[in-house]
Design an enzyme around this catalytic site. Structure first.
Site, PDB file in Angstrom:
ATOM      1  CG  HIS A 130      62.251  68.427  37.052  1.00  0.00           C
ATOM      2  ND1 HIS A 130      62.636  69.732  37.477  1.00  0.00           N
ATOM      3  CD2 HIS A 130      62.283  68.251  35.827  1.00  0.00           C
ATOM      4  CE1 HIS A 130      62.867  70.572  36.467  1.00  0.00           C
ATOM      5  NE2 HIS A 130      62.518  69.699  35.313  1.00  0.00           N
ATOM      6  CD  GLU A 238      52.910  70.082  32.857  1.00  0.00           C
ATOM      7  OE1 GLU A 238      53.365  70.559  33.811  1.00  0.00           O
ATOM      8  OE2 GLU A 238      51.851  70.531  32.354  1.00  0.00           O
ATOM      9  CB  CYS A 239      59.074  70.163  36.368  1.00  0.00           C
ATOM     10  SG  CYS A 239      57.651  70.282  37.553  1.00  0.00           S
ATOM     11  N   GLY A 240      56.787  67.301  36.156  1.00  0.00           N
ATOM     12  CA  GLY A 240      56.541  66.053  36.963  1.00  0.00           C
ATOM     13  C   GLY A 240      55.572  66.504  37.934  1.00  0.00           C
TER      14      GLY A 240
END
EC number: 1.8.4.8
Length: 243
Positions: A130, A238-240
Site C-alpha cells: 500500500h 484501512e489501506c493507510g
C-alpha cells in the site's frame, strides 16, 4: 480545542469546530458548494471511482460546475479490476474530468511490479504494497497539485473506524480534509445514483459494495460489513491513506 487551517485569500483560518457544527448533517451539495466558494484554488477530489466517489463527482461537475473544474486524483495501483479502469475512462469522457492519475514511478505494469517487488507482495507485506501503490503516489499527487483541501467519498456507516468521522478535519500535513458524505448511508448514495441515472462500476451489482485492488478484493456475503471484502482475513480495515 478549536482546529484551524489557513486557506487562500483568507485573513483568518477556518474554524473546524464551527464548520462541523454547521455542516454535520448537511447535504453533500451544500458542503461541496461551500468548499468551492471558500477554497477557489487548491481544492482536489481524491477518487477510487467507487459509487460514493462518483456521486461527489456528479455533484461537482453537473450541479455546482465551478469555473475551474476540481481536479480528480486517481491512484492507478496497477492492480485495479479491468471494470474499474473502464469506468475511469468512461467517466473522464462523460464529465470532461480534470483527471490526474498518479502511480508508482519506477514500474508501469503489474508484471513489472511483480518482477521488482516480488510476486503477490500484498500477501507477504501488505503495508509495503500500500505504501508503494497508494500512500506515496497520493502524497506526491497532493503535493504536485498544490492541494489546500482534498475531498473524500468516505461515510460514517462504512466501518467502525469511520463512525465518528467529522465532515471537516486536518490531515497529517495540515491540509483540510473534507468528507461531504459523512452523514449519508449506502442507501442514500444509491438513491442519488438512481435519481440521476448515473454510471457506476458493474462490479457493484456482482457482490462488491466496496472495490479496491483485484487481488485483494472479494465479494461480500449477506449480512457482512460492506468493506468486509477488502483485505479479507488480514484484520485490516484501512489501506493507510485515511489513518
Amino acid at each position: 480545542m478549536t482546529q484551524s487551517v489557513d486557506a487562500p485569500a483568507q485573513t483568518q483560518p477556518f474554524d473546524l469546530d464551527a464548520l462541523n457544527q454547521q455542516f454535520d448533517t448537511a447535504h453533500p451539495k451544500d458542503i461541496l458548494a461551500w468548499s468551492v466558494e471558500n477554497i477557489p484554488t487548491g481544492l482536489v477530489q481524491t477518487s477510487a471511482f467507487n459509487v460514493d466517489d462518483l456521486v461527489l463527482t456528479d455533484i461537482l461537475y453537473k450541479q455546482i460546475k465551478p469555473a475551474q473544474p476540481v481536479p480528480v486524483l486517481f491512484l492507478d495501483t496497477l492492480h485495479h479490476f479491468p471494470q474499474t479502469l473502464e469506468l475511469v475512462a468512461k467517466a473522464k469522457d462523460l464529465y470532461a474530468l480534470n483527471l490526474q492519475v498518479y502511480k508508482i514511478q519506477d514500474v508501469d505494469t503489474r508484471e513489472a511490479f511483480a518482477a521488482k517487488y516480488g510476486k503477490a507482495l500484498w500477501d507477504s507485506d501488505i503495508l509495503r504494497f500500500h505504501d508503494l501503490t497508494k500512500i506515496e503516489p497520493l502524497q506526491r499527487g497532493l503535493s504536485e497539485l498544490n492541494t489546500v483541501a482534498w475531498i473524500t467519498g468516505r461515510r460514517r456507516d462504512q466501518a467502525s473506524t469511520r463512525a465518528d468521522m467529522p465532515v471537516f478535519e486536518l490531515d497529517k500535513q495540515g491540509r483540510l480534509k473534507i468528507n461531504p458524505l459523512a452523514s449519508w448511508t449506502r442507501k442514500d448514495s444509491w438513491a442519488y445514483v438512481a435519481e440521476h441515472s448515473m454510471i457506476y462500476n458493474p462490479l457493484h451489482d456482482q457482490g462488491y459494495p466496496s472495490i479496491g485492488d483485484e487481488p485483494i478484493t472479494t465479494p461480500v456475503g449477506e449480512g457482512e460489513d460492506e468493506r468486509a471484502g477488502r483485505w479479507r482475513g488480514t484484520g485490516k480495515t484501512e489501506c493507510g491513506i485515511h489513518i
